[in-house]
Design a protein around this motif. Structure first.
Motif, mmCIF file in Angstrom:
data_model
loop_
_atom_site.group_PDB
_atom_site.id
_atom_site.type_symbol
_atom_site.label_atom_id
_atom_site.label_comp_id
_atom_site.label_asym_id
_atom_site.label_seq_id
_atom_site.Cartn_x
_atom_site.Cartn_y
_atom_site.Cartn_z
ATOM 1 N N ALA A 119 0.778 -1.186 -0.031
ATOM 2 C CA ALA A 119 0.034 -0.082 -0.030
ATOM 3 C C ALA A 119 0.949 1.163 0.082
ATOM 4 O O ALA A 119 0.698 2.083 -0.706
ATOM 5 C CB ALA A 119 -0.830 -0.163 1.117
ATOM 6 N N GLU A 120 1.961 1.098 0.760
ATOM 7 C CA GLU A 120 2.834 2.398 0.676
ATOM 8 C C GLU A 120 3.294 2.709 -0.706
ATOM 9 O O GLU A 120 3.980 3.729 -1.022
ATOM 10 C CB GLU A 120 4.121 1.972 1.712
ATOM 11 N N ARG A 121 3.514 1.468 -1.446
ATOM 12 C CA ARG A 121 4.266 1.703 -2.833
ATOM 13 C C ARG A 121 3.078 1.815 -3.925
ATOM 14 O O ARG A 121 3.371 1.838 -5.062
ATOM 15 C CB ARG A 121 4.918 0.290 -3.055
ATOM 16 N N GLY A 122 1.840 2.475 -3.351
ATOM 17 C CA GLY A 122 0.735 2.598 -4.031
ATOM 18 C C GLY A 122 -0.327 1.864 -4.582
ATOM 19 O O GLY A 122 -1.387 2.314 -5.310
ATOM 20 N N ALA A 123 -0.186 0.616 -4.015
ATOM 21 C CA ALA A 123 -1.345 -0.433 -4.314
ATOM 22 C C ALA A 123 -2.604 0.002 -3.727
ATOM 23 O O ALA A 123 -2.509 0.449 -2.449
ATOM 24 C CB ALA A 123 -0.850 -1.790 -3.945
ATOM 25 N N HIS A 124 -3.638 -0.352 -3.950
ATOM 26 C CA HIS A 124 -4.845 -0.776 -3.299
ATOM 27 C C HIS A 124 -4.894 -2.035 -2.760
ATOM 28 O O HIS A 124 -5.008 -3.044 -3.771
ATOM 29 C CB HIS A 124 -6.210 -0.414 -3.889
ATOM 30 N N VAL A 125 -4.760 -2.263 -1.317
ATOM 31 C CA VAL A 125 -4.796 -3.810 -0.859
ATOM 32 C C VAL A 125 -6.056 -3.989 -0.363
ATOM 33 O O VAL A 125 -6.819 -3.344 0.382
ATOM 34 C CB VAL A 125 -3.579 -4.033 -0.129
ATOM 35 N N LEU A 156 -4.620 1.406 7.902
ATOM 36 C CA LEU A 156 -3.967 1.698 6.900
ATOM 37 C C LEU A 156 -4.576 2.827 6.455
ATOM 38 O O LEU A 156 -3.994 3.819 5.662
ATOM 39 C CB LEU A 156 -4.036 0.463 5.951
ATOM 40 N N ARG A 157 -5.923 3.019 6.220
ATOM 41 C CA ARG A 157 -6.739 4.064 5.661
ATOM 42 C C ARG A 157 -6.276 5.421 6.392
ATOM 43 O O ARG A 157 -6.362 6.329 5.946
ATOM 44 C CB ARG A 157 -8.245 4.024 5.669
ATOM 45 N N SER A 158 -6.183 5.290 7.776
ATOM 46 C CA SER A 158 -5.878 6.477 8.686
ATOM 47 C C SER A 158 -4.622 6.905 8.265
ATOM 48 O O SER A 158 -4.158 8.214 8.511
ATOM 49 C CB SER A 158 -6.079 6.050 10.159
ATOM 50 N N GLN A 159 -3.749 5.954 7.395
ATOM 51 C CA GLN A 159 -2.588 6.762 7.066
ATOM 52 C C GLN A 159 -2.309 7.068 5.639
ATOM 53 O O GLN A 159 -1.388 7.550 5.183
ATOM 54 C CB GLN A 159 -1.429 5.393 7.316
ATOM 55 N N GLY A 160 -3.626 7.189 5.058
ATOM 56 C CA GLY A 160 -3.911 7.623 3.743
ATOM 57 C C GLY A 160 -3.303 6.795 2.573
ATOM 58 O O GLY A 160 -3.260 7.145 1.397
ATOM 59 N N ASP A 220 -4.590 3.103 0.679
ATOM 60 C CA ASP A 220 -5.850 2.384 -0.005
ATOM 61 C C ASP A 220 -6.057 1.106 0.424
ATOM 62 O O ASP A 220 -5.113 0.243 0.203
ATOM 63 C CB ASP A 220 -5.745 2.560 -1.423
ATOM 64 N N ALA A 221 -6.884 0.695 1.249
ATOM 65 C CA ALA A 221 -7.051 -0.685 1.645
ATOM 66 C C ALA A 221 -8.715 -0.834 1.765
ATOM 67 O O ALA A 221 -9.646 -0.077 2.229
ATOM 68 C CB ALA A 221 -6.578 -0.766 3.031
ATOM 69 N N THR A 222 -8.947 -2.202 1.586
ATOM 70 C CA THR A 222 -10.506 -2.732 1.540
ATOM 71 C C THR A 222 -10.245 -3.930 2.554
ATOM 72 O O THR A 222 -9.296 -4.837 2.041
ATOM 73 C CB THR A 222 -11.075 -2.903 0.483
ATOM 74 N N GLN A 274 -16.118 -3.361 -7.458
ATOM 75 C CA GLN A 274 -15.832 -2.049 -6.460
ATOM 76 C C GLN A 274 -14.513 -1.369 -7.116
ATOM 77 O O GLN A 274 -14.364 0.015 -7.318
ATOM 78 C CB GLN A 274 -15.818 -2.311 -5.043
ATOM 79 N N LEU A 275 -13.621 -2.191 -7.515
ATOM 80 C CA LEU A 275 -12.394 -1.578 -7.803
ATOM 81 C C LEU A 275 -12.015 -1.669 -9.273
ATOM 82 O O LEU A 275 -10.739 -1.094 -9.686
ATOM 83 C CB LEU A 275 -11.110 -2.390 -7.011
ATOM 84 N N GLY A 276 -12.519 -2.546 -10.013
ATOM 85 C CA GLY A 276 -12.461 -2.291 -11.520
ATOM 86 C C GLY A 276 -11.460 -3.502 -11.943
ATOM 87 O O GLY A 276 -11.520 -3.577 -13.358
ATOM 88 N N ARG A 277 -10.520 -4.104 -11.127
ATOM 89 C CA ARG A 277 -9.628 -4.871 -11.831
ATOM 90 C C ARG A 277 -8.901 -5.800 -10.481
ATOM 91 O O ARG A 277 -9.011 -5.485 -9.308
ATOM 92 C CB ARG A 277 -8.567 -4.076 -12.349
ATOM 93 N N VAL A 278 -8.085 -6.762 -10.977
ATOM 94 C CA VAL A 278 -7.459 -7.207 -10.095
ATOM 95 C C VAL A 278 -6.034 -7.531 -10.552
ATOM 96 O O VAL A 278 -5.713 -8.253 -11.667
ATOM 97 C CB VAL A 278 -7.931 -8.632 -9.571
ATOM 98 N N ASP A 279 -4.927 -6.954 -10.110
ATOM 99 C CA ASP A 279 -3.518 -7.047 -10.863
ATOM 100 C C ASP A 279 -2.825 -8.109 -10.189
ATOM 101 O O ASP A 279 -1.686 -8.551 -10.577
ATOM 102 C CB ASP A 279 -2.990 -5.650 -11.010
ATOM 103 N N GLY A 280 -3.124 -8.145 -8.895
ATOM 104 C CA GLY A 280 -2.064 -8.990 -7.786
ATOM 105 C C GLY A 280 -2.837 -9.915 -7.027
ATOM 106 O O GLY A 280 -3.689 -9.521 -6.608
#
Ligand SMILES: NC(=O)c1ccc[n+]([C@@H]2O[C@H](COP(=O)([O-])OP(=O)(O)OC[C@H]3O[C@@H](n4cnc5c(N)ncnc54)[C@H](O)[C@@H]3O)[C@@H](O)[C@H]2O)c1
Length: 254
Positions: free
Chosen positions: A27-33, A50-54, A56-58, A80-86
């Motif tokens: 998440a710190e590297r930009g992913a929505h986890v 994680l969200r409280s740190q800005g 993206d997490a669900t 909801q998120l439109g894709r699954v990359d990993g």
């Protein structure tokens, strides 16, 4: 480093010891986890943190051994998120869902079956739900978590070791099956890692003893796995597939 920017990455067992540390780094590297976790309350708490740190997490409560639960989770993510990359197949019967650390003759049939349902069928369930989505995207990254014990053997918990050996064979075969769709499938085999929430003195002793078998003589921690897992989720590993990376400070040299 933001090399996972825009990527949606599902981490099964994502609020457990290794799972949450790896999720936070990604998440710190930009992913929505997406924390796809049996313990929905713990997953919600961690996603909130994680969200409280800005970041993206669900959180989605998921039982990987239940195909219906897995299919629902992957559909929710795609919608909801439109894709699954990993996908990091990290969930296992290990410490938060505990196993008996006994000899083979002392394992009950029900525990053997439960081990295979979670650790082997669970991996197949989640990959089977995610691969069709990745095929439509013509790209995807999967990493399955095995264990160094699958390569070295262990004098106890043969059901766990057997399940983790299956994950290595599954990884190689799925990599061959889906490579033409630009889907990468790899495996990470951790060494004995101090990832328990409240480790007993016995567990600490086991983890410390493991340190003496390594080239790098220290206790392994979840942070040691997070970087390698993030590597397999990102573009730097885009010509690696079907491989098993042992991350154990140089105990099992293969
Ligand atoms: N810690 C170690 O020494 C070690 C060593 C080698 C391999 N591993 C592997 O690393 C991974 C993570 O281990 P950990 O130490 O963080 O263990 P852990 O028990 O803390 O984490 C596993 C997570 O999976 C979740 N889970 C269990 N069953 C599930 C199910 N049916 N559906 C969804 N989630 C489920 C648990 O709730 C937990 O959050 C596991 O695959 C484990 O086998 C760990």
């Amino acid at each position: 480093m933001k090399n996972l920017e825009g990527r949606v990455i599902i981490v099964t067992g994502g609020s457990g010891g290794i799972g949450i540390v790896a999720s936070e780094l990604m998440a710190e590297r930009g992913a929505h986890v997406v924390l796809a976790e049996l313990d929905g309350t713990r997953a919600e708490t961690e996603a909130d943190r994680l969200r409280s740190q800005g970041l993206d997490a669900t959180a989605i409560q998921t039982d990987v051994s239940d195909k219906g639960s897995v299919d629902f989770m992957v559909k929710e993510v795609s919608t909801q998120l439109g894709r699954v990359d990993g996908l990091v197949n990290n969930a296992a019967m290990f410490s938060r869902v505990p196993m008996s650390r006994v000899g083979s003759l002392e394992i009950s049939e029900s525990e053997w079956d439960k081990m295979m349902e979670i650790n082997v069928k669970g991996v197949w369930n989640v990959c089977s739900a995610v691969v069709p989505v990745m095929k439509t995207q013509k790209y995807g990254k999967i990493v399955n978590i095995s264990s160094g014990t699958a390569l070295k053997g262990s004098p106890s918990r043969i059901h766990y070791v057997t399940s983790k050996a299956a994950v290595i064979g599954y990884t190689k075969s799925l990599a061959m099956e889906v490579g033409e769709h630009n889907i990468y499938v790899n495996c990470v085999a951790p060494g004995s890692t101090l990832a328990e929430e409240n480790p007993t003195p016995e567990i600490i002793a086991v983890r410390e003893k493991a340190a003496s078998t390594r080239c790098i003589k220290r206790v392994q921690r979840p942070e040691d796995l997070a970087g390698p897992l993030a590597f397999f989720m990102g573009p730097d590993s885009d010509f690696i597939t079907g491989q098993t990376l042992v991350v154990d400070g140089g105990s099992c040299l293969h």
